[in-house]
Design an enzyme around this catalytic site. Structure first.
Site, PDB file in Angstrom:
ATOM      1  N   GLU A  37       0.831  -1.215   0.000  1.00 42.29           N
ATOM      2  CA  GLU A  37       0.000   0.000   0.000  1.00 42.29           C
ATOM      3  C   GLU A  37       0.857   1.253   0.000  1.00 42.29           C
ATOM      4  OE1 GLU A  37      -2.965  -0.161   3.087  1.00 42.29           O
ATOM      5  OE2 GLU A  37      -3.947  -1.880   2.174  1.00 42.29           O
ATOM      6  N   GLU A  73      -4.114  -8.950   0.398  1.00 39.37           N
ATOM      7  CA  GLU A  73      -4.604  -8.681   1.759  1.00 39.37           C
ATOM      8  C   GLU A  73      -6.123  -8.655   1.677  1.00 39.37           C
ATOM      9  OE1 GLU A  73      -2.146  -5.742   3.814  1.00 39.37           O
ATOM     10  OE2 GLU A  73      -3.960  -5.052   4.825  1.00 39.37           O
TER      11      GLU A  73
HETATM   12  C1  GAL Z   1      -4.131  -2.433   5.408  1.00 33.70           C
HETATM   13  C2  GAL Z   1      -2.640  -2.406   5.686  1.00 33.70           C
HETATM   14  C3  GAL Z   1      -2.294  -3.257   6.871  1.00 33.70           C
HETATM   15  C4  GAL Z   1      -3.230  -2.951   7.993  1.00 33.70           C
HETATM   16  C5  GAL Z   1      -4.639  -3.206   7.557  1.00 33.70           C
HETATM   17  C6  GAL Z   1      -5.656  -3.005   8.634  1.00 33.70           C
HETATM   18  O1  GAL Z   1      -4.536  -1.384   4.635  1.00 33.70           O
HETATM   19  O2  GAL Z   1      -1.932  -2.871   4.580  1.00 33.70           O
HETATM   20  O3  GAL Z   1      -0.977  -3.029   7.250  1.00 33.70           O
HETATM   21  O4  GAL Z   1      -3.047  -1.623   8.341  1.00 33.70           O
HETATM   22  O5  GAL Z   1      -4.925  -2.317   6.518  1.00 33.70           O
HETATM   23  O6  GAL Z   1      -6.934  -3.139   8.119  1.00 33.70           O
END
Ligand code: GAL
Length: 901
Positions: free
Chosen positions: A507, A589
């Protein structure tokens, strides 16, 4: 095999015993120097010298102009400045040369300025009396003991990780080491390390997740005591999660002959593999630290490894000796090949087995073995198919992965092999087959374990490039260090069969900076391809669109949350798939579902996914989130919604759930808490209900059923209390006190059975699950009476007496009949006798600010954890006692032995 090759193969095998004999005399030693360090926090108060890495970065308002000169030149701003207020010493120019081996362009490498920063710092001085400092063993996390802070944000875990820390250790180097090459290998220190040996600044490494080596040879005094000093300077506001602080991974002293295999000096690939034959291609870089040119012979034998990582049997193949001439102070590379017939392949269970081999490389000079170097590896093929995802050894493997941070809950960032193994064992029990090392290089032991256990790994280097996420994060040193950090990470990890792709970022802000951002991505991907032509690159993108410049630069499209659709947006898988038909796409993710173990809130959403909000899945006053497992962060989705999206886009390679385990910091949606709510498993290692939702979906052949919520609701008699069931079956019938509440079948893209109109009355819930019409599994949930007993359940009742192995003991409250009391929150006092100690306690409650070393802790929803360690070297019986408020005493014992498994 032609006859010549057969002969050389046989010769190599026959030579093995001779070479192994040679192994005993070869001078390479890798010695753990984890024990007996002295540690103190903060710089000395009476010191006039401060040792900042870079004045511009950490003191932006002070003397900005002076720092402009420090660019990539070797100027020492501390020396070149006219000084009215003395500037702090800036040690960056002495640290940068440590990374030279990882800078490709020789003209960009750094040379060491003259001078010796630290000269006047008392802690650096040889002979400094550190006897009043704390005595510690590594790995060490200086912040984990707390206390938790109530002020400020919760992002970094509310623990005192920021600050300066000094470590000192006396090393006895025998006179017989004179003439050897001597190195310090640090697997990880958080952060901005600077290292002195005998008062001389040797070098250091800023990035806290990097593993790095320092050449100590010119500074060592063989034949006596040497003083090693390490200073760390861990910035505040430098992370979005708990980074830990200190030398939190293993540290080694490596001694070799002047001619030896270089640091991470082998590269082994098995791209040409069939069931009949694997061709092992091995590159070996040999360093010559001596003042003469050297002629050496380099050869390699290959052995298979058993499940414990031990060599089994005779060599299965070999690379014949090659002569190598190496100039003084230089290195040379040799490339060779060997065939393994009928190789035992490495692959992820349950479909495949993670078989491993080791290549044992021998360097000899004039017939004498001068070095032996081992490269563990696995034989496997990998294919990335844009329409089918990941193919391992010809078989499609859906990535059923999780993202995890590096902390180990109550043990903090300090690496512990058993704690890491326990994390992975529980994930494997859930059907998880892949790990994303969010968002930085993991401990080397993680990859040792993923190799052995058969996880597929997305190995990630950075959370940040040029664009900052927090004021003092990696963006400050990205320009100077990204190449060294990336190449070092790649060289360290590229022989691991478990690593299947490299993520160069998570990100990153460069998603928004068009072609400028894409140029950074391109540079990073090129570095990856240079260092490892066998695996693809990816970057995890939460906002980049298919038409943006960044996605075009990576080999694999990794989408964060966009696969299921962020908020009301539809899935972006089809959009990216259409734009990049040649690239694999996957959920780098997913989910960011949130819950607190054992907490249930009413009413329950009728949707299959909902953001938390007022009256939606959260208890604001108690800072808890409902474990109906339907709620998520605003940008995320429940597991159910993600499963549906993955199945609707079968070309997608799978997912990495945010997160497998809860972690310290980032306590969304309650910033006042200490630890996350995202985990499928809570911080103490207790399974949330979600664990069974993943198990049901990821292990479809494993018969199981799980009911939620618990059924102890005296205040809800007569009220609607929805009952949900996770099962690997496709249908189920629910009974309350023997009366059927109906048989339900999962519809398309449904992953739970739900009876949303159950009226609560105490008693027994029972589900009978079916699969394809046949009885498949059953589960029960009973109403508990008052908590009446405490049970102690060690995960292992025999541990190694090595000062590192652990037993994780669950303290569980039950009623008189042995039914878990799901709301018990009684206080427990733990005591220990015998050759063991209590390292920490926890209960998985993200709102608890009781420091982890405390021996007094309340249960959270029936459970509490106590972590027990054996004292090194002392075998015997550890007796653990738990006294629960008003409930008497419970005891258990754990045996420590030198040879426990
Ligand atoms: C994502 C990020 C993670 C964590 C997660 C929490 O956007 O890549 O590191 O922060 O959100 O939802």
């Amino acid at each position: 095999m032609n006859s010549l090759r057969v002969i050389s193969f046989l010769a190599a095998i026959l030579l093995v015993p001779i070479l192994l004999h040679g192994a005993q005399t070869a001078p390479r030693e890798r010695i753990s120097i984890n024990e007996n360090w002295r540690f103190t926090k903060g710089d000395p108060t009476n010191s006039t010298e401060s040792l900042l890495y870079d004045v511009r970065k950490r003191q932006p308002v002070r003397r900005l102009a002076e720092a402009e000169s420090d660019g990539n030149s070797n100027a020492n701003p501390a020396v070149t400045n006219e000084v009215s207020t003395p500037p702090p010493a800036v040690i960056k120019q002495w640290i940068l040369p440590t990374g030279n081996d990882f800078i490709k362009d020789p003209s960009r490498r750094f040379s060491r300025p003259s001078g010796n920063p630290g000269d006047s710092a008392p802690y650096v001085q040889p002979g400094f009396d550190d006897s009043s400092w704390q005595q510690i063993n590594l790995p060490h996390d200086w912040a984990i003991e707390g206390p938790f802070s109530h002020s400020g944000g919760g992002g970094m875990g509310r623990l005192p990780s920021a600050g300066i820390g000094w470590y000192r250790k006396k090393l006895t180097i025998p006179a017989s080491d004179s003439g050897k090459s001597i190195f310090l290998d640090v697997d990880g220190a958080m952060s901005y390390s600077a290292v002195w040996l005998n008062g001389k600044l040797v070098g250091g490494w800023p990035f806290g997740y990097a593993s790095w080596r320092l050449g100590l040879t010119p500074y060592v005094k063989p034949g006596g005591e040497n003083e090693l000093v390490i200073r760390l300077d861990n910035p505040p506001e430098s992370s979005r999660w708990y980074p830990g602080g200190g030398i939190y991974r293993n540290v080694w002293l490596v001694k070799t002959a002047p001619v030896h295999v270089g640091h991470w000096g082998t590269q082994l690939t098995t791209a040409k593999t069939s069931p009949e034959m694997a061709m092992v291609e091995l590159e070996v870089k040999v360093d010559n630290d001596s003042k003469q040119p050297m002629n050496v012979a380099v050869e390699t034998q290959i052995f298979s490894l058993d499940a414990n990582g031990r060599r089994s049997g005779r060599a299965v193949s070999a690379i014949a000796p090659v002569n190598l001439q190496i100039n003084a102070g230089s290195n040379a590379v040799t490339k060779g090949q060997a065939n393994i017939s009928k190789p035992k392949l490495w692959g992820p269970p349950p479909q495949q087995r993670p078989n491993c081999y080791v290549a044992v490389t021998t360097v000899s000079e004039a017939g004498k073995v001068v070095d032996i170097y081992e490269t563990p590896f696995g034989v496997r093929t990998l294919k990335f198919d844009p329409n089918a995802g990941i193919i391992v050894n010809g078989q499609h493997i859906d990535l059923k992965g999780v993202c995890d941070h590096h902390d180990l809950g109550a043990l903090g960032a300090a690496l512990n092999y058993r704690a890491l193994q326990r994390q992975l064992e529980m994930l494997q029990e859930m059907g998880c087959n892949a790990i994303r090392t969010s968002h930085n290089p993991p401990a080397p032991e993680l990859l040792e374990l993923t190799d052995k256990m058969g996880f597929l790994v997305m190995d990630e280097t950075f959370d940040v490039w040029v664009r900052q996420k927090t004021p003092f994060d990696f963006h400050l040193i990205f320009p100077d260090w990204h190449e060294q950090d990336l190449r070092a990470h790649l060289r360290r990890d590229r022989n691991h069969p478990s690593v299947i792709m490299w993520s160069v970022g998570n990100e990153v802000g460069e998603q928004y900076t068009g072609t400028n951002g894409a140029a950074v991505a391109k540079e990073l991907c090129e570095i990856v391809h240079e260092e490892d032509p066998t695996r693809p690159t990816t970057t995890a993108m939460n906002s980049a669109q298919a038409t943006h410049a960044l996605p075009a630069t990576v080999d694999v499209i990794g989408l964060n949350y966009q696969g299921a659709g962020v908020r009301k947006a539809p899935s972006q898988y089809p959009v990216f798939h259409e734009k990049f038909p040649e690239k694999v796409i996957l959920g780098s993710e997913t989910a960011s579902a949130i819950s607190s173990r054992g907490e249930y809130m009413f009413p329950v959403t009728t949707n299959n996914s909902a953001p938390t909000g007022p009256n939606s899945g959260k208890d604001q006053a108690r800072r808890q989130v409902s474990a109906y497992e339907l709620y998520s962060a605003d940008w995320g989705s429940s597991a159910d919604r993600v499963f549906a999206s993955q199945e609707q886009h079968p070309y997608a390679g799978g997912e990495f759930v945010w997160t497998g385990w809860d972690y310290l910091g980032e306590p969304t949606p309650f910033d006042q808490s200490r630890s996350s709510y995202f985990g499928i498993i809570d911080l103490a290692g207790f399974k949330k209900d979600r664990f069974y939702e993943y198990q049901a979906h990821w292990l479809p052949d494993f018969p199981m059923a799980h009911i939620l919520p618990h059924w102890t609701w005296p205040e809800r008699v007569g009220q609607i209390t929805p009952v949900h069931v996770f099962t690997s079956g496709d249908e189920g019938e629910l009974f309350l006190n023997g009366k059927s509440l109906g048989r339900k079948k999962k519809g398309a893209y449904e992953y739970r059975l739900r009876w949303d109109d159950v009226v609560y009355q105490p008693g027994t819930l029972k589900v009978v699950a079916y699969k394809r019409g046949r009885k498949w599994a059953t589960a029960e949930m009973k109403t508990a009476a008052e908590p009446a007993k405490l049970k102690l359940e060690p995960d292992r009742s025999e541990i190694r007496a090595d000062g590192s192995d652990l037993s994780f003991v669950t303290a569980r409250f039950t009623d008189k009949a042995g039914v878990t009391a799901p709301r018990a929150d009684n206080l427990i006092h733990f005591e220990i006798e015998g050759p063991g100690e209590i390292v920490a306690t926890d209960n998985g409650d993200p709102t608890s600010f009781v420091p982890f070393p405390s021996h007094d802790r309340k249960a959270f929803n029936g459970l509490c954890l106590v972590i027990v360690r054996g004292k090194p070297g002392s075998e015997g019986k550890i007796r653990l006692t738990a006294k629960a408020e008003n409930l008497g005493i419970e005891k258990t014992s754990i045996k420590t032995t030198k040879d426990a498994k």
